[in-house]
Design a protein around this motif. Structure first.
Motif, PDB file in Angstrom:
ATOM      1  N   LYS A  21      46.630 123.569  54.748  1.00 50.23           N
ATOM      2  CA  LYS A  21      46.062 122.605  55.687  1.00 50.23           C
ATOM      3  C   LYS A  21      46.474 121.186  55.307  1.00 50.23           C
ATOM      4  O   LYS A  21      46.847 120.895  54.164  1.00 50.23           O
ATOM      5  CB  LYS A  21      44.535 122.699  55.721  1.00 50.23           C
ATOM      6  CG  LYS A  21      43.833 122.365  54.406  1.00 50.23           C
ATOM      7  CD  LYS A  21      42.330 122.547  54.557  1.00 50.23           C
ATOM      8  CE  LYS A  21      41.596 122.272  53.239  1.00 50.23           C
ATOM      9  NZ  LYS A  21      40.140 122.532  53.355  1.00 50.23           N
ATOM     10  N   LEU A  22      46.418 120.307  56.299  1.00 54.50           N
ATOM     11  CA  LEU A  22      46.664 118.884  56.129  1.00 54.50           C
ATOM     12  C   LEU A  22      45.382 118.134  56.447  1.00 54.50           C
ATOM     13  O   LEU A  22      44.623 118.535  57.336  1.00 54.50           O
ATOM     14  CB  LEU A  22      47.774 118.401  57.064  1.00 54.50           C
ATOM     15  CG  LEU A  22      49.124 119.121  56.990  1.00 54.50           C
ATOM     16  CD1 LEU A  22      50.068 118.545  58.046  1.00 54.50           C
ATOM     17  CD2 LEU A  22      49.733 118.988  55.609  1.00 54.50           C
ATOM     18  N   THR A  23      45.131 117.049  55.696  1.00 54.62           N
ATOM     19  CA  THR A  23      43.941 116.239  55.971  1.00 54.62           C
ATOM     20  C   THR A  23      44.295 114.761  55.903  1.00 54.62           C
ATOM     21  O   THR A  23      45.330 114.371  55.351  1.00 54.62           O
ATOM     22  CB  THR A  23      42.803 116.510  54.963  1.00 54.62           C
ATOM     23  OG1 THR A  23      43.075 115.813  53.736  1.00 54.62           O
ATOM     24  CG2 THR A  23      42.635 117.995  54.679  1.00 54.62           C
ATOM     25  N   ASP A  24      43.406 113.947  56.444  1.00 57.16           N
ATOM     26  CA  ASP A  24      43.563 112.508  56.283  1.00 57.16           C
ATOM     27  C   ASP A  24      42.982 112.090  54.933  1.00 57.16           C
ATOM     28  O   ASP A  24      42.585 112.940  54.120  1.00 57.16           O
ATOM     29  CB  ASP A  24      42.918 111.756  57.454  1.00 57.16           C
ATOM     30  CG  ASP A  24      41.395 111.946  57.540  1.00 57.16           C
ATOM     31  OD1 ASP A  24      40.782 112.416  56.548  1.00 57.16           O
ATOM     32  OD2 ASP A  24      40.826 111.611  58.582  1.00 57.16           O
ATOM     33  N   ALA A  56      47.020 114.097  52.975  1.00 57.72           N
ATOM     34  CA  ALA A  56      46.843 115.088  51.915  1.00 57.72           C
ATOM     35  C   ALA A  56      47.260 116.465  52.419  1.00 57.72           C
ATOM     36  O   ALA A  56      47.121 116.783  53.605  1.00 57.72           O
ATOM     37  CB  ALA A  56      45.387 115.117  51.458  1.00 57.72           C
ATOM     38  N   ARG A  57      47.751 117.261  51.498  1.00 56.50           N
ATOM     39  CA  ARG A  57      48.209 118.610  51.826  1.00 56.50           C
ATOM     40  C   ARG A  57      47.660 119.597  50.798  1.00 56.50           C
ATOM     41  O   ARG A  57      47.797 119.388  49.601  1.00 56.50           O
ATOM     42  CB  ARG A  57      49.741 118.645  51.792  1.00 56.50           C
ATOM     43  CG  ARG A  57      50.354 120.028  51.979  1.00 56.50           C
ATOM     44  CD  ARG A  57      51.810 120.005  51.536  1.00 56.50           C
ATOM     45  NE  ARG A  57      52.505 121.248  51.848  1.00 56.50           N
ATOM     46  CZ  ARG A  57      53.581 121.695  51.203  1.00 56.50           C
ATOM     47  NH1 ARG A  57      54.076 120.998  50.200  1.00 56.50           N
ATOM     48  NH2 ARG A  57      54.155 122.818  51.550  1.00 56.50           N
ATOM     49  N   GLY A 112      50.430 115.432  42.772  1.00 52.50           N
ATOM     50  CA  GLY A 112      49.101 116.021  42.656  1.00 52.50           C
ATOM     51  C   GLY A 112      47.918 115.094  42.853  1.00 52.50           C
ATOM     52  O   GLY A 112      47.903 113.952  42.402  1.00 52.50           O
ATOM     53  N   ILE A 113      46.908 115.625  43.548  1.00 54.85           N
ATOM     54  CA  ILE A 113      45.580 115.024  43.644  1.00 54.85           C
ATOM     55  C   ILE A 113      44.568 116.133  43.419  1.00 54.85           C
ATOM     56  O   ILE A 113      44.913 117.323  43.395  1.00 54.85           O
ATOM     57  CB  ILE A 113      45.339 114.341  45.010  1.00 54.85           C
ATOM     58  CG1 ILE A 113      45.536 115.346  46.159  1.00 54.85           C
ATOM     59  CG2 ILE A 113      46.267 113.140  45.182  1.00 54.85           C
ATOM     60  CD1 ILE A 113      45.191 114.792  47.537  1.00 54.85           C
ATOM     61  N   THR A 117      46.430 106.558  48.315  1.00 51.73           N
ATOM     62  CA  THR A 117      46.113 106.294  49.722  1.00 51.73           C
ATOM     63  C   THR A 117      46.447 104.867  50.126  1.00 51.73           C
ATOM     64  O   THR A 117      46.543 104.567  51.326  1.00 51.73           O
ATOM     65  CB  THR A 117      44.632 106.571  50.025  1.00 51.73           C
ATOM     66  OG1 THR A 117      43.810 105.780  49.153  1.00 51.73           O
ATOM     67  CG2 THR A 117      44.292 108.036  49.836  1.00 51.73           C
ATOM     68  N   ALA A 118      46.644 103.971  49.147  1.00 51.48           N
ATOM     69  CA  ALA A 118      47.009 102.586  49.474  1.00 51.48           C
ATOM     70  C   ALA A 118      48.346 102.517  50.197  1.00 51.48           C
ATOM     71  O   ALA A 118      48.646 101.518  50.861  1.00 51.48           O
ATOM     72  CB  ALA A 118      47.059 101.746  48.201  1.00 51.48           C
TER      73      ALA A 118
END
Length: 417
Positions: free
Chosen positions: A114-117, A388-389, A366-367, A382-383
């Motif tokens: 999935k992808l997210t903001d 995000a994936r 990585g996050i 995010t700056a």
């Protein structure tokens, strides 16, 4: 269908990986060389159809009790919409592993779940069908790990689509206001970026080690960085952001001199028009700017004295360039120099380099997959305005079921199951 499962030559493998949409530095021929140098047994396996390579994978073997793990990290490289090809590869891979003493296989495909903001809100639909497909082939989906994991590549990463960016101006405009502000401040400090030679790697290791100690994670050893440098060559970019105290102090002193001239002129106007508040406000504004420059000089002078040298490293990072994406991998920042915003300048430089080279995707890597504000790494990334994936994760399958049951039992008995 006339699929043939086979070992591939290095040239056939490299050519296929470089043009594969799912290609990754973890599946590159350079990574194969790196793993071999670090003592791993590897294979370049693939599938040919009418003598044309249609699937490939860098396979690594690790020793465990009772046998071996055969693992593929960010692979295999193939068209995952082609179910017959996926089935054929996985079946033959399991058979190959069993014939070579394998206990079980482990696969971490380069496939998006999935992808997210930036806040974790879903973008589009989840790809649950792929997990079902792998399960139907006999694989078990390993539960996701909460936060970071050192077991292979990260399950979550942060990316930026740079396919529409064309120049320095469009790159800068694509960042958040915060990043743009930090880059403006960074330019005032005169930070310079330097690409490292192999002889600089001990200094790079010192930086990453101190950062790892501060943030409580395990760093790679010096030999790893040296091997990356040797094997990836021009595609491995080691950078330092450096501050020259004398140059910085000289520039700040010049700015103070310019402000003193302005203050003298405004003071003359105040003497001539003592009741005009506009000139008093201007004087206060310029004097405040002067005081800020004085503080900067005092701070830099003290830091120079503490450092005992004129040029210091503010931050550093390692990148690996692939046709598919620019990868930001390992980095460090000296805590005492964080206010100089070196990491922002490094990212800005490398995003521009990726755009110049026609690369369409920038991978911040990585996050933790946590969007509650607890992930400082995510906050920095995010700056630069991305998304995000989450990947589909890790799949395992025993290829020697009897021995695997004994292996699992032994792990449970010793408290590692």
């Amino acid at each position: 269908m006339s699929y043939q499962f086979t070992e591939l030559s290095e040239s056939d493998y490299a050519n296929f990986e470089k043009q594969s949409e799912a290609g990754s530095f973890l599946q590159s021929i350079e990574q194969a060389h790196l793993l071999k140098k670090r003592g791993y047994t590897i294979w370049l396996l693939g599938v040919k159809e009418n003598e044309k390579v249609v699937a490939a994978a860098l396979v690594m073997r690790e020793t465990v009790k009772l046998g071996y793990i055969f693992s593929i990290d960010r692979g295999p490289l193939l068209d995952f919409e082609n179910q017959s090809l996926l089935h054929f590869f996985m079946t033959e891979f399991a058979k190959f592993s069993r014939q070579n003493g394998g206990l079980y296989v482990e696969v971490r495909p380069n496939v998006t779940l999935k992808l997210t903001d930036d806040h974790g809100n879903l973008l589009g639909e989840e790809n649950n069908s792929f997990i079902s497909e792998m399960t139907s082939l006999g694989f078990t989906h390993v539960p996701f790990v909460d936060g970071f994991t050192t077991a292979g590549s990260p399950e979550w990463e942060y990316l930026k689509d740079i396919s529409e960016l064309t120049d320095v101006k469009s790159v800068r405009a694509s960042f958040t206001k915060n990043a743009q502000y930090y880059l403006k401040k960074n330019a005032q400090f005169g930070i310079k970026i330097r690409q490292l030679s192999r002889d600089d790697l001990p200094d790079f290791k010192e930086l990453t080690q101190k950062t790892a100690d501060r943030l409580h994670y395990k760093d790679k050893n010096l030999n790893f960085y040296q091997t990356v440098y040797d094997e990836y060559q021009d595609d491995a970019i080691f950078l330092f952001a450096e501050l020259n105290f004398d140059d910085y102090i000289s520039e700040e002193t010049q700015k103070i001199a310019e402000l003193d001239q302005k203050l003298a002129k405004i003071n003359q106007k105040i003497e001539k028009y003592p009741n005009n508040d506009k000139f008093k406000r201007q004087y206060a504004e310029f004097d405040d700017q002067k005081q800020q420059h004085i503080k900067r000089i005092d701070k830099a002078t003290n830091q120079k004295g503490t450092a005992g040298k004129n040029v210091v490293v503010v931050a550093g990072a390692l990148f690996i360039e692939q046709p598919q994406e620019m990868n930001y991998l390992y980095s460090g920042t000296y805590e005492e120099y964080m206010d100089y915003y070196g990491p922002y300048q490094i990212q800005d430089l490398m995003i521009n380099r990726a755009v110049e080279h026609g690369i369409k995707r920038y991978n911040f890597y990585g996050i933790a997959g946590k969007f509650d504000g607890s992930d400082g790494v995510l906050g920095f990334k995010t700056a630069f305005n991305g998304y995000a994936r989450q990947l589909v994760g890790n799949f395992t399958m025993p290829v020697n079921p009897i021995k695997y049951k004994i292996y699992r039992l032994l792990k449970t008995l010793i408290g590692r199951g």
